[in-house]
Scaffold this motif. Structure first.
Motif, PDB file in Angstrom:
ATOM      1  N   LEU A  46     -44.829 -35.890 -22.102  1.00  0.00           N
ATOM      2  CA  LEU A  46     -45.800 -35.886 -23.354  1.00  0.00           C
ATOM      3  C   LEU A  46     -46.851 -34.844 -22.823  1.00  0.00           C
ATOM      4  O   LEU A  46     -47.173 -34.823 -21.907  1.00  0.00           O
ATOM      5  N   GLU A  72     -50.903 -32.643 -30.636  1.00  0.00           N
ATOM      6  CA  GLU A  72     -49.638 -33.131 -30.736  1.00  0.00           C
ATOM      7  C   GLU A  72     -49.831 -33.950 -31.940  1.00  0.00           C
ATOM      8  O   GLU A  72     -48.705 -34.285 -32.729  1.00  0.00           O
ATOM      9  N   ARG A  73     -50.841 -34.843 -31.830  1.00  0.00           N
ATOM     10  CA  ARG A  73     -50.789 -35.875 -32.883  1.00  0.00           C
ATOM     11  C   ARG A  73     -50.846 -35.209 -34.420  1.00  0.00           C
ATOM     12  O   ARG A  73     -50.148 -35.919 -35.227  1.00  0.00           O
ATOM     13  N   THR A  76     -47.062 -33.722 -34.858  1.00  0.00           N
ATOM     14  CA  THR A  76     -46.234 -34.797 -35.183  1.00  0.00           C
ATOM     15  C   THR A  76     -46.534 -36.007 -36.238  1.00  0.00           C
ATOM     16  O   THR A  76     -45.545 -36.587 -36.699  1.00  0.00           O
ATOM     17  N   ASP A  78     -47.798 -38.568 -34.873  1.00  0.00           N
ATOM     18  CA  ASP A  78     -47.585 -39.831 -34.014  1.00  0.00           C
ATOM     19  C   ASP A  78     -49.223 -39.996 -33.323  1.00  0.00           C
ATOM     20  O   ASP A  78     -49.854 -39.486 -32.972  1.00  0.00           O
ATOM     21  N   GLU A  79     -49.496 -41.503 -33.950  1.00  0.00           N
ATOM     22  CA  GLU A  79     -50.849 -41.564 -33.694  1.00  0.00           C
ATOM     23  C   GLU A  79     -50.704 -42.999 -32.493  1.00  0.00           C
ATOM     24  O   GLU A  79     -51.825 -43.359 -32.067  1.00  0.00           O
ATOM     25  N   SER A  80     -49.517 -43.066 -32.002  1.00  0.00           N
ATOM     26  CA  SER A  80     -49.603 -43.862 -30.734  1.00  0.00           C
ATOM     27  C   SER A  80     -50.106 -43.358 -29.546  1.00  0.00           C
ATOM     28  O   SER A  80     -50.862 -42.338 -29.583  1.00  0.00           O
TER      29      SER A  80
END
Length: 169
Positions: A46, A72-73, A76, A78-80
């Motif tokens: 990542l 990237e968040r 995508t 994606d908040e992980s």
């Protein structure tokens, strides 16, 4: 006055400059390519970001590490992942750098003792009976490498857990 006004420093205090010089080279922002190595041999990659700066009246260096990166968040949704911080300062009583990683997503507080070994900075701690080393290496003006290794047998064997390649944006 804001928190940034009292937290951030323009540079090191004279009594901290020599001992923190290794980490001082990292001050600024970095893009990182992260590889997580799993016990089963699988791995995942990542993109992250890492920001270092002088803090606490120039007596310490703090960093903020984000993975996945904000870009990237946003791309995508994606908040992980993790958004954590480390505080490092020189302790003259032990002639070493104390370094504590705070990872709120997982509830981690990991204290390390850091010492320069040749061209590398090795942070060492023991967590749940596992000897852990975080190692900064190959530091150049525009890049560095970092790796995390673990030993469950007092250092007889080591397993690579994570590695990063950092570059200036």
């Amino acid at each position: 006055m804001s928190l940034a006004d009292v937290l951030l420093s323009a540079g090191p205090r004279s009594e901290a400059a020599v001992e923190l010089a290794f980490f001082g080279r990292l001050v600024g922002s970095w893009d990182v390519a992260v590889t997580n190595h799993h016990p089963d041999g699988a791995s995942e990659e990542l993109l992250g970001e890492w920001h270092f700066g002088w803090v606490l009246d120039g007596r310490a260096i703090q960093d903020v590490w984000l993975a996945p990166s904000r870009a990237e968040r946003a791309r995508t949704g994606d908040e992980s992942g993790e958004w954590g911080a480390t505080l490092r300062f020189y302790d003259p009583r032990i002639k070493a750098i104390r370094s504590t990683w705070i990872g709120p997503a997982r509830g981690w507080v990991l204290p390390f003792i850091a010492r320069q070994q040749g061209e590398e900075m090795v942070l060492e701690g023991t967590f749940d009976g596992v000897l852990t080393r975080w190692i900064f290496s190959d530091v150049k003006p525009g890049s560095f490498q970092w790796r995390a290794v673990e030993s469950a047998d007092d250092g007889r064997t080591w397993r690579l857990r994570q590695q990063m390649v950092a570059s200036r944006p």
